[in-house]
Design a protein around this motif. Structure first.
Motif, short mmCIF file in Angstrom:
data_model
loop_
_atom_site.label_atom_id
_atom_site.label_comp_id
_atom_site.label_asym_id
_atom_site.label_seq_id
_atom_site.Cartn_x
_atom_site.Cartn_y
_atom_site.Cartn_z
N ASP B 511 9.04 23.27 70.28
CA ASP B 511 10.25 22.40 69.97
C ASP B 511 11.34 22.97 69.35
O ASP B 511 12.50 22.97 69.31
CB ASP B 511 9.72 21.03 69.27
N ILE B 512 11.04 24.00 68.47
CA ILE B 512 11.97 24.76 67.59
C ILE B 512 12.67 25.50 68.46
O ILE B 512 13.98 25.76 68.35
CB ILE B 512 11.34 25.56 66.24
N ALA B 513 11.96 26.43 69.25
CA ALA B 513 12.71 27.39 70.29
C ALA B 513 13.69 26.46 71.05
O ALA B 513 14.87 26.88 71.36
CB ALA B 513 11.79 27.89 71.03
N HIS B 514 13.34 25.26 71.47
CA HIS B 514 14.35 24.58 72.42
C HIS B 514 15.39 24.15 71.61
O HIS B 514 16.61 24.15 72.11
CB HIS B 514 13.63 23.43 73.01
N ARG B 515 15.40 23.82 70.46
CA ARG B 515 16.37 23.33 69.61
C ARG B 515 17.29 24.68 69.29
O ARG B 515 18.65 24.72 69.46
CB ARG B 515 16.03 22.83 68.21
N LEU B 516 16.65 25.82 69.15
CA LEU B 516 17.67 27.07 68.82
C LEU B 516 18.31 27.50 70.12
O LEU B 516 19.51 27.82 70.06
CB LEU B 516 16.58 28.19 68.60
N ALA B 517 17.55 27.32 71.34
CA ALA B 517 18.19 27.58 72.61
C ALA B 517 19.36 26.73 72.79
O ALA B 517 20.63 27.03 73.26
CB ALA B 517 17.26 27.24 73.77
N ALA B 518 19.43 25.28 72.34
CA ALA B 518 20.47 24.38 72.38
C ALA B 518 21.48 24.84 71.78
O ALA B 518 22.85 24.85 71.93
CB ALA B 518 19.91 23.00 72.32
N LEU B 519 21.33 25.17 70.30
CA LEU B 519 22.21 25.43 69.41
C LEU B 519 22.88 26.89 69.83
O LEU B 519 24.08 26.94 69.84
CB LEU B 519 21.69 25.72 67.91
#
Lengths: 509, 527
Positions: B511-519
């Protein structure tokens, strides 16, 4: 009437000596490096003679410049690394190398204390909550009692590095309660015999403690000869380098001032009244000094993280220290090529475990969110941002514990010369950052203590008003803060997630 | 003189040419498998927009084919009459539309590296149902699938679509230019998902009706070693071959590469150490899963389960260029090879890289997690870690990815009988050793094997009837492989723990990786 103050700081990698006037202006300074010995895993030791050698040489150099006459020095203040243990015999010599603050050999002793004494009982003995860790004094003293009983038999007093230098200067054995915390209670500088018996320690090793600005003695003839100082110059008890840093940042003047003393690690906190909830940080009781107190925490790898990345992964050829202006300029230039947030790359700066606010010696560093489009510039920037996030993390914890919101952050230390990094700290916290005029706050703090001891100023408040000056204010950018705020929320989720991934794995990261 | 002429005329030669993403390669092979000559041509990749990847069919594919063929004939002095048959392979599957004159209507939209058809994938999933699609075509729709790309073309370039007479993949286009026949092989056709019915081995009318309207736009189906046609007079003039020379249907580059190293029977598995890691596991029955890709293999009765990581060589190159630029500079000025230096540094680091774990998802990940928003992680860092530790950790990260594939296959009841390593990365003994140790498998390899073009030449020979089945390449053309053996004992147990940590690390930080990808994307778009 003499109007200059000499500050001596016994750091981990060098001794710094500086002379300040009554307005806090730096008059002259000098320093000498020395080494850390690592005789085995988890061990870190220093030879106390190296400190005295470096201190006396540096004082000689300062006086040899001809700018300062020994008779003009009204008082001497001391500052230094803590908590370290110097085992001193009845003749004033060290019986073994000093075991310094970062030494973590006492792992099973820490465990024993946790099991057999417990946090609450320790808090009652010591006057404050101290994490029971191998790097904190009780565990290490127990290690010596268990492994080297003869060391304790020969030891007359357990001192701090600055106290050892003070002993050489004055012939008097003394310490201050704060620097000797863990051996004495910070509340009154005494310790109960029950505590000492639990740790198998003899009563006589505990030094007398004084308030940091109290005059404990004066320069004796042998020391005057070795250093060039005037015989009879008053010496005050001094304080830990962290608290000298907070003092020289002007934070004890009133509650609500944030501070960040940059260095190998970062000292971060807020000045405040007495706190009931320390939130896992270290409370400095102000009422003992007649000033505001503070709630702060040290991180483990601030400047150390950037130095690690620079040495290992950047092709900057440099022989100098990280403070070297040219190297900083190169790093800044490179990091400025990446945008705020480093395009989704985050660095967790737990390269030597972490102290505040998570207190986990086994925590590890990480780069997270890497893509093939990230370049060296993104990595450097991410390292700097990661350290800035760790600063905000401690500051937020201190704000939560004190119930105050920092109106400004006073910054000092070598890394505060790095304009990009300082701006980043403002943008990440959303709080104005005020850079101090004197960045070597440990020697200035020591000199301020001396100014009160010499009665040039009547108290620390007055010394602060006169000797601490802000040079520049760096305002946060709203736009950048918005970006960093989103990244910081992710940063806070990382450690628990990585820790969870490790749980139950025999080979932890 | 007479003897010489007679012997020469009895010899038989086969031409194999492979078109890659950045380079084309060709070989001229004698009937006993000996390579007479090889040639290569670099070419560009067009990235007109983020997520788009294209090649000019004539300017790259056909042009490379012609010039490599001429070079091989010129350099060896072999008379074109003595070339018994031609085989080609190429990147794929791709989407190239041609008009009724056979002229390309646009540049070819390439395989999985082109990710433009995201909306069309959801549209098709909605229209046909993801479960139906998996059952019918053996695959879930990803950037690898051509059906959504055809639909994108139809939606975005309708005036061109109206003029479209045929749609081809790169191999089809080469065979078409040579013979005038439009074919696609059974290994490549399932990448035309959801248009190909993998159970019945034919185009599916319903799906074709939705995407294309007209099933006649698609190529005819053939086996890779089947003769598709013969070289036409016009083609002969262009490339220097003789009219009437047989041309086999050929296949995709990955399958040709697998054939070249004898991955030709059920239980054989290829690991390709290329820009990405690519796997083909040959099976005797169709095996369909959501994690991996399913296909028909290159001979009737055989199937394949394939997988691909998003990076491999791509991150070793990235690491070199990003974190060791001074080694590259030194190599350019005559110093030591940068990879050799990094490998030496990494060799000094022990298994486990002194406590580091890398998730190699630096470009998201394809199989088996199928997560384009996954991101790279380097975890476990301490002040004592150096560049060698990090480089080793990256090699180990890719090895954990290989093991993840083997474990996923094991979960589907498939355990390879033999693993064959191919590709540029196999030049690194350290990398091979790490993969064998992490995966606990022996790997075989054939140093000096030119790869896909050699497999193409063998398919050509198969087409002439000189051989009767694919597996004959092992005895007839290939020598004894070298082997890399896994270490047992402590190293194995150690890597077991690290592999478990690798898996856990992704789960806990997804989930953290997905958030960083979006950011990361939003900051890039904003800057």
């Amino acid at each position: 009437m003499p109007q200059l103050f000499l500050g001596i700081d016994i750091g981990t990698s060098s001794c710094k000596v500086a002379v300040y006037d009554t307005k806090g202006n730096l008059v002259v300074q000098a320093s000498r490096p020395y080494g850390v010995h690592r005789p085995g895993p988890y061990m870190a030791e220093q030879d106390p003679e190296d400190w005295w050698e470096a201190a006396s040489q540096s004082i000689r150099e300062v006086l040899a410049r001809g700018v300062v006459h020994p008779a003009d020095i009204a008082g001497i203040g001391l500052s230094g690394q803590t908590p370290t243990q110097v085992f001193v015999d009845s003749t004033g010599k060290a019986v073994r190398p000093a075991i310094i603050w970062e030494d973590s050999r006492a792992q099973s002793e820490a465990e024993w204390i946790r099991q057999n004494i417990g946090t609450e009982k320790m808090k009652a003995f010591l006057g404050m909550y101290l994490p029971i860790e191998p790097t904190w004094p009780p565990a290490r003293l127990l290690w010596v009692a268990r492994h080297e009983p003869t060391t304790l038999e020969r030891t007359r007093t357990v001192l701090q590095p600055k106290d050892f230098v003070g002993l050489r200067l004055t012939g008097v054995r003394f310490s201050d309660a704060w620097s000797s915390k863990g051996l004495v209670s910070v509340a009154d500088g005494r310790i109960s015999s029950d505590y000492l018996r639990l740790l198998c320690l003899p009563d006589h090793i505990v030094p007398d403690t004084y308030r940091p600005f109290e005059v404990v003695g004066s320069v004796r003839p042998e020391a005057a000869e070795a250093t060039g100082l005037r015989e009879g110059t008053p010496v005050v008890a001094g304080w830990s380098d962290a608290l000298c840093g907070v003092l020289a940042s002007g934070c004890f003047a009133r509650p609500g001032i944030g501070f960040n003393v940059t260095g190998t690690s970062e000292i971060v906190g807020i000045s405040c009244g007495d706190v009931s909830d320390t939130a896992g940080l270290v409370p400095v009781p102000g009422h003992l000094l007649g000033t505001a107190g503070a709630l702060y925490g040290p991180t483990q790898s601030g400047g150390a993280s950037l130095a690690w990345f620079k040495e290992g992964f950047m092709s900057i050829q440099s022989s100098g220290e990280l403070e070297d202006t040219d190297v900083f300029r190169l790093i800044e230039k490179e990091a400025a090529m990446a945008p705020a947030g480093s395009c989704g790359l985050i660095f967790l700066p737990y390269l030597q475990g972490e102290r505040a606010p998570i207190w986990d010696p086994d925590a590890k560093g990480a780069f997270v969110g890497i893509t093939r489009s990230h370049r060296a510039a993104h990595f450097i920037r991410a390292v700097m941002e990661g350290v800035a996030y760790s600063v905000r993390h401690v500051l937020e914890t201190a704000e939560h514990g004190s119930g105050l919101k920092a109106q400004e952050i006073r910054i000092s230390g070598g890394a505060s010369r790095n304009a990009l990094w300082t701006q980043m700290r403002a943008d990440v916290t959303g709080c104005p950052v005020r850079r101090l005029k004197v960045l070597e706050t440990s020697t200035l703090g020591a000199a301020m203590l001396a100014s009160v001891g010499a009665r040039v100023y009547s108290n620390l408040q007055e010394a602060t008003e006169n000797m601490v000056h802000v040079e520049e204010s760096i305002e946060p950018s709203d736009r950048m803060h918005e970006v960093y705020d989103q990244m910081f929320q992710v940063y806070k989720r990382l450690y628990p997630a990585l820790k969870q991934a490790e749980t139950g794995r025999p080979y932890s990261l | 003189m007479g003897m010489y002429t007679k012997n020469t005329s009895e010899r038989r030669y086969f031409l194999g040419i492979d078109i890659g993403t950045y380079e084309s390669k060709g070989v001229l092979v004698k009937d006993d498998g000996q390579i007479l000559a090889s040639a290569a041509r670099p070419h560009g990749l067009e990235l007109p927009r983020p997520g788009w990847a294209e090649h000019d069919a004539d300017g790259v594919w056909w042009s490379d084919f012609k010039s490599i063929t001429r070079e091989l004939l010129d350099r060896t002095g072999i008379q074109p009459e003595m070339v018994q048959a031609v085989g080609c392979s190429a990147i794929g599957a791709d989407m190239l539309p041609v008009d009724n004159q056979g002229k390309p209507l646009r540049k070819a939209i390439l395989y999985g590296i082109d990710t433009r058809a995201v909306k069309e994938i959801s549209e098709l999933n909605q229209a046909l149902g993801p479960e139906n699609i998996l059952r019918l075509s053996g695959n879930t729709l990803s950037a690898q699938a051509i059906g959504p790309k055809i639909l994108w073309y139809r939606r975005h370039e309708p005036e061109l679509f109206d003029k479209t007479a045929r749609i081809m993949t790169a191999t089809s286009y080469l065979v078409y230019r040579l013979t005038g026949r439009v074919v696609i092989d059974f290994y490549t056709a399932p990448s035309y998902a959801p248009l190909f019915d993998i159970n019945a081995l034919r185009w599916d009318k319903e799906a074709c009706a939705y995407v294309l309207g007209d099933v006649g736009l698609l190529p005819e189906l053939a086996w890779p070693g089947e003769v598709a046609g013969t070289v036409t007079g016009a083609a002969a003039q262009e490339c220097g071959l003789v009219p009437g020379t047989p041309v086999v249907a050929g296949t995709c580059d990955a399958a040709a590469e697998a054939i070249a190293v004898g991955v030709t029977e059920p239980g054989d598995m290829m690991i390709m150490y290329g820009t990405t890691m690519f796997f083909i596991h040959v099976t005797s029955q169709l095996t369909v899963s959501k994690e991996l890709w399913s296909s028909v293999y290159c001979e009737p009765g055989m199937y394949a389960v394939a997988g691909g990581m998003a990076t491999a060589g791509a991150i070793t190159r990235w690491f070199r260029d990003t974190l060791a630029p001074e080694l590259v500079a030194s190599e350019h000025s005559g110093g030591e090879n940068a990879y050799a230096r990094l490998t030496a540094e990494a060799t000094a680091s022990p298994p486990g890289s002194r406590g580091l774990v890398v998730l190699p998802y630096f470009s998201g990940e394809r199989t088996p997690i199928n997560d384009p928003a996954a991101r790279g992680i380097i975890a476990g860092l301490t002040l004592s870690h150096n560049r060698g530790d990090l480089f080793r950790a990256i090699l180990e990260g890719t090895a954990y990815g290989v093991r993840h594939h083997l474990m996923t296959m094991a979960g589907l009841g498939m355990t390879p009988g033999r693993l064959v390593a191919v590709g540029g990365g196999t030049k690194s003994p350290l990398w091979l050793k790490i993969v064998s140790d992490v995966a606990g498998f022996k790997q075989e390899l054939y140093p000096g094997n030119p790869g896909a073009s050699y497999g193409d030449a063998f398919l050509a020979a198969l087409g002439t009837g000189m051989f009767s089945k694919l597996s004959e390449i092992k005895k007839r053309w290939l020598g004894e492989p070298e082997v890399v053996l896994p270490e047992d004992g402590a190293t194995r147990a150690y890597y077991d723990e690290f592999y478990a940590l690798y898996r856990e690390l992704y789960t806990k930080t997804k989930d953290i990786a997905h958030r960083l990808a979006a950011l990361g994307e939003s900051y890039e778009a904003g800057s």
